[in-house]
Design a protein around this motif. Structure first.
Motif, PDB file in Angstrom:
ATOM      1  N   ARG A  34       0.821  -1.208   0.000  1.00  0.00           N
ATOM      2  CA  ARG A  34       0.000   0.000   0.000  1.00  0.00           C
ATOM      3  C   ARG A  34       0.855   1.257   0.000  1.00  0.00           C
ATOM      4  N   ARG A  35       1.948   1.244   0.763  1.00  0.00           N
ATOM      5  CA  ARG A  35       2.844   2.397   0.790  1.00  0.00           C
ATOM      6  C   ARG A  35       3.524   2.593  -0.567  1.00  0.00           C
ATOM      7  N   ALA A  36       3.975   1.514  -1.195  1.00  0.00           N
ATOM      8  CA  ALA A  36       4.613   1.616  -2.514  1.00  0.00           C
ATOM      9  C   ALA A  36       3.624   2.111  -3.557  1.00  0.00           C
ATOM     10  N   ARG A  37       2.403   1.660  -3.475  1.00  0.00           N
ATOM     11  CA  ARG A  37       1.376   2.105  -4.423  1.00  0.00           C
ATOM     12  C   ARG A  37       1.044   3.583  -4.213  1.00  0.00           C
ATOM     13  N   ARG A  38       0.967   3.992  -2.958  1.00  0.00           N
ATOM     14  CA  ARG A  38       0.684   5.387  -2.637  1.00  0.00           C
ATOM     15  C   ARG A  38       1.832   6.306  -3.069  1.00  0.00           C
ATOM     16  N   ASP A  39       3.078   5.798  -3.000  1.00  0.00           N
ATOM     17  CA  ASP A  39       4.242   6.582  -3.409  1.00  0.00           C
ATOM     18  C   ASP A  39       4.422   6.619  -4.919  1.00  0.00           C
ATOM     19  N   GLY A  40       3.591   5.891  -5.667  1.00  0.00           N
ATOM     20  CA  GLY A  40       3.644   5.927  -7.120  1.00  0.00           C
ATOM     21  C   GLY A  40       4.687   5.009  -7.728  1.00  0.00           C
ATOM     22  N   ASP A  41       5.076   3.964  -7.023  1.00  0.00           N
ATOM     23  CA  ASP A  41       6.043   3.013  -7.563  1.00  0.00           C
ATOM     24  C   ASP A  41       5.438   2.293  -8.769  1.00  0.00           C
ATOM     25  N   GLU A  42       6.273   2.063  -9.785  1.00  0.00           N
ATOM     26  CA  GLU A  42       5.773   1.392 -10.999  1.00  0.00           C
ATOM     27  C   GLU A  42       5.372  -0.052 -10.730  1.00  0.00           C
ATOM     28  N   HIS A  43       6.070  -0.720  -9.842  1.00  0.00           N
ATOM     29  CA  HIS A  43       5.798  -2.118  -9.512  1.00  0.00           C
ATOM     30  C   HIS A  43       5.640  -2.254  -7.994  1.00  0.00           C
ATOM     31  N   PRO A  44       4.462  -1.942  -7.468  1.00  0.00           N
ATOM     32  CA  PRO A  44       4.298  -1.971  -6.006  1.00  0.00           C
ATOM     33  C   PRO A  44       4.450  -3.367  -5.404  1.00  0.00           C
ATOM     34  N   VAL A  45       4.086  -4.405  -6.152  1.00  0.00           N
ATOM     35  CA  VAL A  45       4.229  -5.761  -5.618  1.00  0.00           C
ATOM     36  C   VAL A  45       5.705  -6.097  -5.465  1.00  0.00           C
TER      37      VAL A  45
END
Length: 122
Positions: A34-45
């Protein structure tokens, strides 16, 4: 001595222990995703699986902060009190809802502490 607890002798008891570890790992992974997705990471998984804790030595007897330590001790005391003061279906219902909530809360505390430590090193 008849009330003394021991390690489980049947497979279902071991599944409960393994389930707590799996729930902790899944909650920790979810918070990182969720944090990676919120930070706009291209590959949050990928970012969630690549997240590692800071290898600095732990404090407070194996815990990275006193908040983690008191969260763990408080959760353990709460589970023991509920298990000791209730019986039957009420115990099963309370522990069935309380334990997953406590495990998820501890995973969140660990996630926040690791994130805070990484932010301080950057």
């Amino acid at each position: 001595m008849t009330l003394a607890r021991a390690l489980p002798t049947d497979a279902s008891g071991w599944w409960f222990f393994l389930g707590t570890f799996a729930l902790y790992a899944a909650a920790r992974w979810f918070f990182a995703w969720r944090r990676a997705r919120r930070d706009g990471d291209e590959h949050p998984v990928r970012a969630a699986f690549a997240e590692e804790d800071d290898p600095r030595p732990a404090t407070a007897g194996g815990f990275r902060s006193y908040r983690q330590f008191f969260g763990f001790v408080g959760s353990a005391v709460l589970v023991v009190v509920v298990a000791g003061l209730t019986a039957g279906r009420l115990r099963l219902a309370l522990l069935g809802t309380l334990v997953p909530l406590l495990i998820t809360a501890l995973a969140y505390l660990d996630f926040r502490q690791a994130r805070k430590e990484r932010a301080q090193t950057l």
